[in-house]
Motif scaffolding. Structure first.
Motif, mmCIF file in Angstrom:
data_model
loop_
_atom_site.group_PDB
_atom_site.id
_atom_site.type_symbol
_atom_site.label_atom_id
_atom_site.label_comp_id
_atom_site.label_asym_id
_atom_site.label_seq_id
_atom_site.Cartn_x
_atom_site.Cartn_y
_atom_site.Cartn_z
ATOM 1 N N TYR A 1 0.848 -1.190 0.000
ATOM 2 C CA TYR A 1 0.000 0.000 0.000
ATOM 3 C C TYR A 1 0.888 1.246 0.000
ATOM 4 C CZ TYR A 1 -3.494 -3.372 1.667
ATOM 5 O OH TYR A 1 -4.318 -4.464 1.806
ATOM 6 N N GLN A 2 0.658 2.141 -0.945
ATOM 7 C CA GLN A 2 1.361 3.422 -0.986
ATOM 8 C C GLN A 2 0.408 4.510 -0.481
ATOM 9 O OE1 GLN A 2 4.505 3.970 -1.836
ATOM 10 N NE2 GLN A 2 5.027 1.924 -2.531
ATOM 11 N N TYR A 3 0.909 5.331 0.462
ATOM 12 C CA TYR A 3 0.069 6.343 1.104
ATOM 13 C C TYR A 3 0.506 7.754 0.705
ATOM 14 C CZ TYR A 3 -1.584 2.586 4.155
ATOM 15 O OH TYR A 3 -2.143 1.425 4.641
ATOM 16 N N ASP A 4 -0.445 8.652 0.720
ATOM 17 C CA ASP A 4 -0.171 10.069 0.540
ATOM 18 C C ASP A 4 0.234 10.638 1.901
ATOM 19 O OD1 ASP A 4 -0.127 12.791 0.119
ATOM 20 O OD2 ASP A 4 -2.013 12.856 -0.991
ATOM 21 N N VAL A 5 1.502 11.014 2.047
ATOM 22 C CA VAL A 5 1.985 11.460 3.354
ATOM 23 C C VAL A 5 1.378 12.796 3.755
ATOM 24 C CG1 VAL A 5 4.158 10.203 3.183
ATOM 25 C CG2 VAL A 5 4.012 12.551 2.308
ATOM 26 N N GLU A 6 0.771 13.492 2.816
ATOM 27 C CA GLU A 6 0.159 14.784 3.139
ATOM 28 C C GLU A 6 -1.267 14.628 3.664
ATOM 29 O OE1 GLU A 6 1.930 17.450 3.167
ATOM 30 O OE2 GLU A 6 3.662 16.399 2.331
ATOM 31 N N GLN A 7 -1.865 13.445 3.433
ATOM 32 C CA GLN A 7 -3.239 13.214 3.887
ATOM 33 C C GLN A 7 -3.276 11.909 4.677
ATOM 34 O OE1 GLN A 7 -6.378 13.717 0.972
ATOM 35 N NE2 GLN A 7 -5.033 14.919 -0.358
ATOM 36 N N ARG A 8 -3.643 11.987 5.912
ATOM 37 C CA ARG A 8 -3.643 10.836 6.811
ATOM 38 C C ARG A 8 -4.521 9.710 6.274
ATOM 39 N NH1 ARG A 8 -2.352 9.749 12.073
ATOM 40 N NH2 ARG A 8 -3.637 8.209 13.153
ATOM 41 N N ASP A 9 -3.966 8.491 6.258
ATOM 42 C CA ASP A 9 -4.681 7.278 5.854
ATOM 43 C C ASP A 9 -5.207 7.341 4.424
ATOM 44 O OD1 ASP A 9 -4.265 6.189 8.388
ATOM 45 O OD2 ASP A 9 -6.090 7.111 9.173
ATOM 46 N N SER A 10 -4.594 8.153 3.578
ATOM 47 C CA SER A 10 -5.025 8.256 2.184
ATOM 48 C C SER A 10 -4.172 7.337 1.323
ATOM 49 C CB SER A 10 -4.894 9.709 1.696
ATOM 50 O OG SER A 10 -5.214 9.796 0.325
ATOM 51 N N LEU B 1 3.042 7.634 7.789
ATOM 52 C CA LEU B 1 3.023 6.350 7.091
ATOM 53 C C LEU B 1 3.109 6.585 5.586
ATOM 54 C CD1 LEU B 1 2.750 3.273 7.316
ATOM 55 C CD2 LEU B 1 0.265 3.567 7.179
ATOM 56 N N PHE B 2 4.124 5.973 4.988
ATOM 57 C CA PHE B 2 4.383 6.147 3.564
ATOM 58 C C PHE B 2 4.076 4.874 2.772
ATOM 59 C CE2 PHE B 2 7.697 5.530 0.224
ATOM 60 C CZ PHE B 2 7.215 6.451 -0.688
ATOM 61 N N GLU B 3 4.432 3.713 3.357
ATOM 62 C CA GLU B 3 4.238 2.450 2.665
ATOM 63 C C GLU B 3 3.999 1.339 3.680
ATOM 64 O OE1 GLU B 3 6.644 1.103 -0.961
ATOM 65 O OE2 GLU B 3 7.473 -0.159 0.634
ATOM 66 N N LYS B 4 3.112 0.411 3.327
ATOM 67 C CA LYS B 4 2.875 -0.766 4.166
ATOM 68 C C LYS B 4 2.814 -1.998 3.275
ATOM 69 C CE LYS B 4 -1.166 -1.528 6.172
ATOM 70 N NZ LYS B 4 -2.280 -1.451 7.160
#
Length: 274
Positions: free
Chosen positions: A44-53, A263-266
């Motif tokens: 999962y790749q996350y948008d670090v500017e928007q939480r849990d996005s 969170l950036f990547e999981k």
């Protein structure tokens, strides 16, 4: 868990040497433990500017034989499907064949008698697109790499490695058309286990200075846990921290990577054992 590319970096360069140095991949994780039949890996790749996005999700399914060698991998994203088949000879990976809707990719590996990869070739629709040739020293560490691009010869180059085994420092200088880049080179520092702990771009001129400095830390299993980058004034530019959860056999089930505290990547692994 490491991507399949990193799995094969470990497999291809597993020849024993007390001074074998790792490469400069962006991430390191431990080798797999136990007899694995299948892995399903969701990243999962996350948008670090928007939480849990969540920006996107990649799913990889890998089938293994009883020697823990990958046989087939399928990869799926929202608009992309990719299948790769791995072929072996003399206990070494000889080629990979990958297909998508409108393209076929093939990679080929040639080894020396110590099982070091001395040629790596990439083909697209049976047309050679890239060739890398590697030369090794007696400790099985690379001392020279030549990069050839048949369709873009202006990109051809050579990397030459100078190895200081006493201080565990590798200096890499790049050459194009037999002319060195006199203004900068890459300096890599390793620990006693051969893990990269510091990399820096060294600029030379009237005074010598460093930029693009990276410091790395690992846990006892060899997993990269922290990476810090600095500017030329030694101010922190970014801080990356990774945390793992394990199954009962010691393999990573969940790996979370945080960039500057977000969170950036999981990566979530489902592992089926023989």
């Amino acid at each position: 868990m490491k991507a399949i590319y990193l799995l094969f970096v470990l497999f291809l360069f597993s020849c024993s040497s007390k001074t074998k140095f790792s490469g400069i991949e962006s991430d390191y994780t431990q080798e797999l433990v136990g007899k694995i039949k299948k892995m399903i890996i969701k990243t999962y790749q996350y948008d670090v500017e928007q939480r849990d996005s969540i920006l996107w999700v990649t799913t990889r399914s890998i089938d293994f034989d009883r020697k823990n060698r990958a046989l087939k991998q399928t990869e799926h994203t929202l608009n992309f499907n990719y299948e790769t088949v791995y072929r072996y000879g003399n206990a070494s990976l000889k080629s990979t064949h990958s297909t998508t809707k409108d393209r076929t990719d093939r990679s080929e590996y040639v080894y020396d008698r110590k099982k070091n990869v001395i040629e790596y070739r990439q083909f697209q629709n049976d047309k050679l697109g890239f060739l890398k040739m590697s030369v090794y020293d007696s400790e099985n560490n690379i001392v020279e790499e030549t990069y050839l691009h048949p369709n873009a010869p202006h990109l051809n180059s050579v990397d030459k490695y100078s190895i200081d085994y006493i201080n565990r420092i590798v200096t890499i200088r790049n050459f194009k058309e037999n002319k060195p880049n006199d203004h900068r080179h890459l300096k890599l520092h390793y620990d006693e286990k051969g893990f990269l702990i510091r990399s820096e771009t060294v600029h030379t001129g009237e005074t010598e200075s460093s930029s693009d400095l990276y410091i790395r830390e690992y846990d006892a299993k060899g997993n990269l846990t922290k990476s810090t980058s600095y500017d030329k004034e030694k101010n922190i530019v970014s801080l990356t921290v990774s945390k793992n959860e394990y199954d009962s056999k010691g393999n990573i089930l969940v790996r979370e990577t945080f960039l500057n505290g977000k969170l950036f990547e999981k990566t979530v692994n489902e592992i089926v054992y023989w």
